[in-house]
Design an enzyme around this catalytic site. Structure first.
Site, PDB file in Angstrom:
ATOM      1  N   GLU A  45       0.841  -1.199   0.000  1.00  0.00           N
ATOM      2  CA  GLU A  45       0.000   0.000   0.000  1.00  0.00           C
ATOM      3  C   GLU A  45       0.878   1.252   0.000  1.00  0.00           C
ATOM      4  O   GLU A  45       1.994   1.252   0.533  1.00  0.00           O
ATOM      5  CB  GLU A  45      -0.895  -0.018   1.254  1.00  0.00           C
ATOM      6  CG  GLU A  45      -1.778   1.218   1.378  1.00  0.00           C
ATOM      7  CD  GLU A  45      -2.895   1.072   2.414  1.00  0.00           C
ATOM      8  OE1 GLU A  45      -2.895   0.086   3.179  1.00  0.00           O
ATOM      9  OE2 GLU A  45      -3.774   1.953   2.446  1.00  0.00           O
ATOM     10  N   ASN A 192     -12.407  -1.328  -1.038  1.00  0.00           N
ATOM     11  CA  ASN A 192     -11.710  -1.899   0.116  1.00  0.00           C
ATOM     12  C   ASN A 192     -12.406  -1.413   1.385  1.00  0.00           C
ATOM     13  O   ASN A 192     -12.711  -0.220   1.508  1.00  0.00           O
ATOM     14  CB  ASN A 192     -10.250  -1.419   0.134  1.00  0.00           C
ATOM     15  CG  ASN A 192      -9.565  -1.710   1.473  1.00  0.00           C
ATOM     16  OD1 ASN A 192      -9.251  -2.856   1.789  1.00  0.00           O
ATOM     17  ND2 ASN A 192      -9.365  -0.673   2.288  1.00  0.00           N
ATOM     18  N   GLU A 193     -12.650  -2.302   2.297  1.00  0.00           N
ATOM     19  CA  GLU A 193     -13.277  -1.949   3.581  1.00  0.00           C
ATOM     20  C   GLU A 193     -14.389  -0.917   3.344  1.00  0.00           C
ATOM     21  O   GLU A 193     -14.405   0.163   3.944  1.00  0.00           O
ATOM     22  CB  GLU A 193     -12.222  -1.461   4.585  1.00  0.00           C
ATOM     23  CG  GLU A 193     -11.232  -2.561   4.935  1.00  0.00           C
ATOM     24  CD  GLU A 193     -10.369  -2.303   6.170  1.00  0.00           C
ATOM     25  OE1 GLU A 193     -10.375  -1.181   6.706  1.00  0.00           O
ATOM     26  OE2 GLU A 193      -9.695  -3.256   6.612  1.00  0.00           O
ATOM     27  N   TYR A 259      -7.020  -8.886  11.707  1.00  0.00           N
ATOM     28  CA  TYR A 259      -5.723  -8.513  12.277  1.00  0.00           C
ATOM     29  C   TYR A 259      -5.558  -9.075  13.681  1.00  0.00           C
ATOM     30  O   TYR A 259      -6.530  -9.130  14.449  1.00  0.00           O
ATOM     31  CB  TYR A 259      -5.575  -6.982  12.320  1.00  0.00           C
ATOM     32  CG  TYR A 259      -5.240  -6.386  10.965  1.00  0.00           C
ATOM     33  CD1 TYR A 259      -3.946  -6.451  10.463  1.00  0.00           C
ATOM     34  CD2 TYR A 259      -6.217  -5.784  10.184  1.00  0.00           C
ATOM     35  CE1 TYR A 259      -3.625  -5.908   9.215  1.00  0.00           C
ATOM     36  CE2 TYR A 259      -5.903  -5.248   8.930  1.00  0.00           C
ATOM     37  CZ  TYR A 259      -4.603  -5.311   8.462  1.00  0.00           C
ATOM     38  OH  TYR A 259      -4.283  -4.790   7.228  1.00  0.00           O
ATOM     39  N   GLU A 315      -6.243  -9.117   3.865  1.00  0.00           N
ATOM     40  CA  GLU A 315      -5.422  -8.377   4.851  1.00  0.00           C
ATOM     41  C   GLU A 315      -5.412  -9.192   6.134  1.00  0.00           C
ATOM     42  O   GLU A 315      -6.481  -9.525   6.674  1.00  0.00           O
ATOM     43  CB  GLU A 315      -6.002  -6.980   5.139  1.00  0.00           C
ATOM     44  CG  GLU A 315      -5.763  -5.991   4.027  1.00  0.00           C
ATOM     45  CD  GLU A 315      -6.191  -4.572   4.371  1.00  0.00           C
ATOM     46  OE1 GLU A 315      -6.146  -4.193   5.566  1.00  0.00           O
ATOM     47  OE2 GLU A 315      -6.575  -3.845   3.442  1.00  0.00           O
ATOM     48  N   GLN A 362       2.076  -5.992   5.686  1.00  0.00           N
ATOM     49  CA  GLN A 362       2.265  -5.755   4.278  1.00  0.00           C
ATOM     50  C   GLN A 362       3.696  -6.164   3.918  1.00  0.00           C
ATOM     51  O   GLN A 362       4.474  -6.483   4.794  1.00  0.00           O
ATOM     52  CB  GLN A 362       2.014  -4.294   3.963  1.00  0.00           C
ATOM     53  CG  GLN A 362       0.593  -3.845   4.319  1.00  0.00           C
ATOM     54  CD  GLN A 362       0.243  -2.447   3.791  1.00  0.00           C
ATOM     55  OE1 GLN A 362       1.008  -1.829   3.063  1.00  0.00           O
ATOM     56  NE2 GLN A 362      -0.916  -1.951   4.184  1.00  0.00           N
TER      57      GLN A 362
HETATM   58  O1  AHR Z   1      -3.097  -2.442   6.267  1.00  0.00           O
HETATM   59  C1  AHR Z   1      -3.347  -1.210   6.851  1.00  0.00           C
HETATM   60  C2  AHR Z   1      -4.811  -0.780   6.742  1.00  0.00           C
HETATM   61  O2  AHR Z   1      -5.612  -1.660   7.476  1.00  0.00           O
HETATM   62  C3  AHR Z   1      -5.410  -0.821   5.363  1.00  0.00           C
HETATM   63  O3  AHR Z   1      -5.164   0.334   4.650  1.00  0.00           O
HETATM   64  C4  AHR Z   1      -6.878  -0.952   5.636  1.00  0.00           C
HETATM   65  O4  AHR Z   1      -7.562  -1.614   4.609  1.00  0.00           O
HETATM   66  C5  AHR Z   1      -6.923  -1.699   6.965  1.00  0.00           C
HETATM   67  O5  AHR Z   1      -7.791  -1.105   7.853  1.00  0.00           O
END
Ligand code: AHR
Length: 509
Positions: A45, A192-193, A259, A315, A362
């Site tokens: 990103e 995205n999101e 996450y 992600e 990432q």
């Molecule tokens: O990976 C960092 C961020 O986390 C990304 O930009 C977003 O899609 C997510 O909330």
């Protein structure tokens, strides 16, 4: 009977003295389920120093580069066998206007990266630079389209620019910018999101919007798009339910973000200074992804029993506090992160009948990255080494296995199996088994029962003195794989000791 009691007492003694037993059983190696190589995908990103300084330094940089790409990073990524790379975001994607990133770099307009620290983005890394990078790495590009602040026309033209071979306005613009042939772009994310940074939409509204965008994202000249709907965040099952019900027949895949993070507000904890309790909390949180995947899959099965739609965890990974003086989301990476990678990849392998892609967040300098860079220095993280050790599973046949093992009880009362494992058979017929022992103190006596007698075995191990160990610019090889030698072969069995807090990859021939 007497022998059984003696053996049980022996096992008890061993476990008391820091050793326990694991019984792994592989009954059948003939499965047809393929572990998509794309489960080992990456994400890049425009955030912090992921693109600028991490992947791209520009042709005039004193840092050794190949046409602007850092040569050291390029070589390290080639060794990793990256199968797919997602770009340009993340949250950045829904504010990105691709036309700003084409043509003469000196004339490209600048923008402010509002999501990530207000950095000025000069657009010198754009569509050509990304797609050429993918060609150099031999990986598939995964383009994340702007739905939040863009237009249907803008995304439609981007697809035409990248993939049309004809005498069309966008294909001709591409030619003017120096690229005659179209690129092959299969994976296209429609936003995205979209429930958050991508527009704060309700699932019903997004589903309708998806229909419009997807209609005009066309397949040009033999290029076949695999359209990915912007999916749920971890426990938001309603998002998946609504999307599957309303547009399940119009998408090829739906994403999921998960996450390993303590929470979204306040400190997320240090990447390098943590207690054993913090460590076990992390292991438990990352293992919870399995239940989350199961619940999303159950919803998908309800609307798509034939499993035509893939679940793409595009992600995932750990999220700690940014290092002092680091660029946004720059975090160190310890043996704890390696453990998260190993456990999560074993889970992805297990659900590979429907989980078709995953992209760790990432690739360089952001969150749980493979590589860290500082000026001309580069370091490979413990997570890099896990990805490298596990790449034997890419496009191999998944082999089901059972693991009988004790549990580690955490301070919060959660009980986690001490060992995680997965196995596959590669094109040459080799059986690859990856295993992780989460226990900080106890080693494990592993016995694997096989339906055949292996002729030879080899392996590698990733471990370290302390779970907090990491690779720094001054000491870059604290955590790295070494040969794993003491593997004993019997008639239909393989035995070895799995040390505490270790990850191994064993190949049986
Ligand atoms: O990976 C960092 C961020 O986390 C990304 O930009 C977003 O899609 C997510 O909330």
């Amino acid at each position: 009977m007497k022998r059984g009691i003696i053996l049980a007492l022996f096992a008890l003694c061993l476990s008391g003295y820091g050793q326990a037993q694991v019984a792994v059983r592989i009954a059948d190696t003939a499965s047809k389920q393929v572990i998509s190589k794309n489960l080992y995908g990456q994400f890049a990103e425009h955030l912090g120093s992921c693109i600028y300084g991490g992947l791209w330094v520009g042709k005039d940089s004193p840092i050794p580069n190949t046409n602007g790409y850092r040569t050291d990073v390029l070589e390290a990524l080639k060794k990793l066998k990256v199968p797919v790379m997602r770009w340009p975001g993340g949250c950045f994607a829904d504010e990105y206007h691709w036309m700003d990133g084409i043509g003469d770099p000196n004339k490209r307009p600048k923008m402010v990266n509002n999501w990530w620290g207000g950095a000025v983005e000069n657009n010198s890394f754009g569509t050509h630079e990304f797609l050429n990078l993918c060609e150099m790495l031999g990986c598939e590009p995964y383009i994340s389209g702007n739905v939040g602040s863009g237009t249907v026309e803008e995304l439609n033209k981007w697809v035409e620019y990248m993939t049309s071979a004809g005498d069309s306005p966008m294909a001709n613009l591409r030619r003017q910018n120096g690229r005659e042939k179209p690129w092959k772009v299969k994976f296209l994310g429609v936003g995205n999101e979209s429930w958050g940074c991508g527009g704060n939409m309700r699932p019903e509204y997004y589903a309708d919007l998806y229909r419009r965008y997807a209609t005009y994202c066309r397949d040009y000249d033999g290029n076949r798009l695999y359209k990915i709907a912007s999916g749920a965040s971890d426990y938001d099952y309603n998002w998946t339910e609504v999307l599957m019900k309303q547009i399940g027949d119009r998408m090829n895949g739906i994403s999921l973000h998960y996450y390993t993070v303590t929470g979204w507000s306040g400190s997320k904890g240090s990447a390098t200074t943590f207690t054993p309790n913090d460590y076990y909390w992390t292991v438990n949180k990352c293992s919870e992804i399995e239940g989350v995947i199961q619940k999303h899959l159950a919803i998908m099965d309800k609307y798509d029993a034939q499993k035509k739609v893939g679940l793409l965890v595009d992600e995932w990974g750990t999220w700690w506090d940014t290092e002092p003086n680091g660029t946004p989301l720059y975090q160190q990476n310890t043996m704890r992160d390696a453990m998260v990678a190993a456990l999560t990849l074993n889970i992805f392998n297990r659900y590979s009948d429907r989980v078709k892609m995953a992209n760790i967040a990432q690739v360089v300098n952001v969150l749980q990255s493979m590589i860290l860079t500082k000026d001309s220095k580069m370091v490979l993280t413990p997570t890099y080494h896990v990805f490298e050790m596990y790449n034997v599973h890419q496009d191999a046949r998944y082999i089901p296995l059972t693991v009988e093992v004790g549990k580690v009880k955490t301070a919060s009362g959660a009980e986690i199996p001490a060992v995680s494992a997965s196995a596959s058979k590669d094109a040459a017929g080799n059986i690859n088994i990856t295993m992780a022992n989460i226990d900080l103190d106890k080693s494990q006596e592993v016995t694997i029962a096989l339906p055949f007698a292996a002729k030879s075995a080899s392996g590698r191990i990733l471990t370290s003195k302390n779970i907090t160990d990491y690779n720094s610019y001054d000491n870059a090889e604290v955590v790295k794989p070494t040969p794993f030698q003491k593997i004993k072969l019997g008639k239909g069995t393989v035995t070895f000791t799995l040390p505490a807090k270790s990850i191994v990859a064993v190949t049986l021939r």
